[in-house]
Design a protein around this motif. Sequence first.
Motif, PDB file in Angstrom:
ATOM      1  N   PHE A  17       0.835  -1.202   0.000  1.00  0.00           N
ATOM      2  CA  PHE A  17       0.000   0.000   0.000  1.00  0.00           C
ATOM      3  C   PHE A  17       0.867   1.248   0.000  1.00  0.00           C
ATOM      4  N   TRP A  18       0.580   2.167  -0.929  1.00  0.00           N
ATOM      5  CA  TRP A  18       1.337   3.418  -1.073  1.00  0.00           C
ATOM      6  C   TRP A  18       0.429   4.597  -0.780  1.00  0.00           C
ATOM      7  N   LYS A  19       1.003   5.636  -0.192  1.00  0.00           N
ATOM      8  CA  LYS A  19       0.178   6.761   0.245  1.00  0.00           C
ATOM      9  C   LYS A  19       0.985   8.054   0.197  1.00  0.00           C
ATOM     10  N   LEU A  20       0.332   9.121  -0.267  1.00  0.00           N
ATOM     11  CA  LEU A  20       0.925  10.456  -0.188  1.00  0.00           C
ATOM     12  C   LEU A  20       0.766  10.988   1.236  1.00  0.00           C
ATOM     13  N   PRO A  21       1.703  11.802   1.720  1.00  0.00           N
ATOM     14  CA  PRO A  21       1.510  12.438   3.021  1.00  0.00           C
ATOM     15  C   PRO A  21       0.307  13.380   2.976  1.00  0.00           C
ATOM     16  N   GLY A  22      -0.533  13.303   3.969  1.00  0.00           N
ATOM     17  CA  GLY A  22      -1.727  14.151   4.027  1.00  0.00           C
ATOM     18  C   GLY A  22      -2.798  13.478   4.839  1.00  0.00           C
ATOM     19  N   GLY A  23      -4.045  13.900   4.629  1.00  0.00           N
ATOM     20  CA  GLY A  23      -5.142  13.285   5.353  1.00  0.00           C
ATOM     21  C   GLY A  23      -6.379  14.157   5.373  1.00  0.00           C
ATOM     22  N   ARG A  24      -7.302  13.800   6.253  1.00  0.00           N
ATOM     23  CA  ARG A  24      -8.613  14.442   6.319  1.00  0.00           C
ATOM     24  C   ARG A  24      -8.525  15.796   7.016  1.00  0.00           C
ATOM     25  N   LEU A  25      -9.230  16.769   6.458  1.00  0.00           N
ATOM     26  CA  LEU A  25      -9.341  18.085   7.083  1.00  0.00           C
ATOM     27  C   LEU A  25     -10.407  18.070   8.166  1.00  0.00           C
ATOM     28  N   LYS A  26     -10.228  18.931   9.150  1.00  0.00           N
ATOM     29  CA  LYS A  26     -11.279  19.141  10.142  1.00  0.00           C
ATOM     30  C   LYS A  26     -12.397  19.954   9.491  1.00  0.00           C
ATOM     31  N   PRO A  27     -13.633  19.838   9.967  1.00  0.00           N
ATOM     32  CA  PRO A  27     -14.722  20.628   9.381  1.00  0.00           C
ATOM     33  C   PRO A  27     -14.390  22.117   9.388  1.00  0.00           C
ATOM     34  N   GLY A  28     -14.475  22.748   8.212  1.00  0.00           N
ATOM     35  CA  GLY A  28     -14.217  24.176   8.084  1.00  0.00           C
ATOM     36  C   GLY A  28     -12.754  24.568   8.044  1.00  0.00           C
ATOM     37  N   GLU A  29     -11.834  23.593   8.092  1.00  0.00           N
ATOM     38  CA  GLU A  29     -10.405  23.910   8.126  1.00  0.00           C
ATOM     39  C   GLU A  29      -9.917  24.362   6.756  1.00  0.00           C
ATOM     40  N   ASN A  30      -9.043  25.365   6.746  1.00  0.00           N
ATOM     41  CA  ASN A  30      -8.417  25.855   5.527  1.00  0.00           C
ATOM     42  C   ASN A  30      -7.534  24.759   4.918  1.00  0.00           C
TER      43      ASN A  30
END
Length: 200
Positions: free
Chosen positions: A73-86
Amino acid sequence: MLPSPVVNTYPLDNYDFGEKEPKMEKDTSVADRFERMRINYMKEGMRTSVAGILLVQEHNHPHILLFRIGNTFWKLPGGRLKPGENEIEGLKRKLLSKLGPSPASFQPNWQIGECVATWWRPNFERVMYPYCPPHITKPKECKKLFVVHLSEREYFAIPQNLKLIAVPLFELYGNFKRFGTVISSIPQQLSRFQFNMVTS
């Protein structure tokens, strides 16, 4: 005709890599991941996520830094934003969480650049599209990919249970069986950029 935007890429040897405490995945299987996504969707609506394309160079060719989880499994660094987050601030937060030193004595200088792709997940499934299908009125996820302009030298701390690997663009191109649709399409998304291979 407008000039192509320029991305400076520095040798992989310019960067120092250390370890930090493991960062465990929240899900033990793909089915668990989509079940968690479904629960969050019921509470918060569509998932919005961001990922960073971190470029280095080896042998005068651009490489992308990717996490490898396990053997497949390969993945870019990052993830889910919080609600309303820039988006920009959210990506910086995620990069710090995934690659920043712990304790946070020195923060990398994240320079978030252009958004090069937006992907849509119509349903709670693996399939994502670089457009929102017209018959989908309630997509389940919107994911944006940003170029991250790295400084000439940085220190990255890698969670002990992950591997950070520099993968050449030519290995990604069209290789969706190994890297998935989103990551394997990055070479096309970057084709409008001019790479400045800084060797010193």
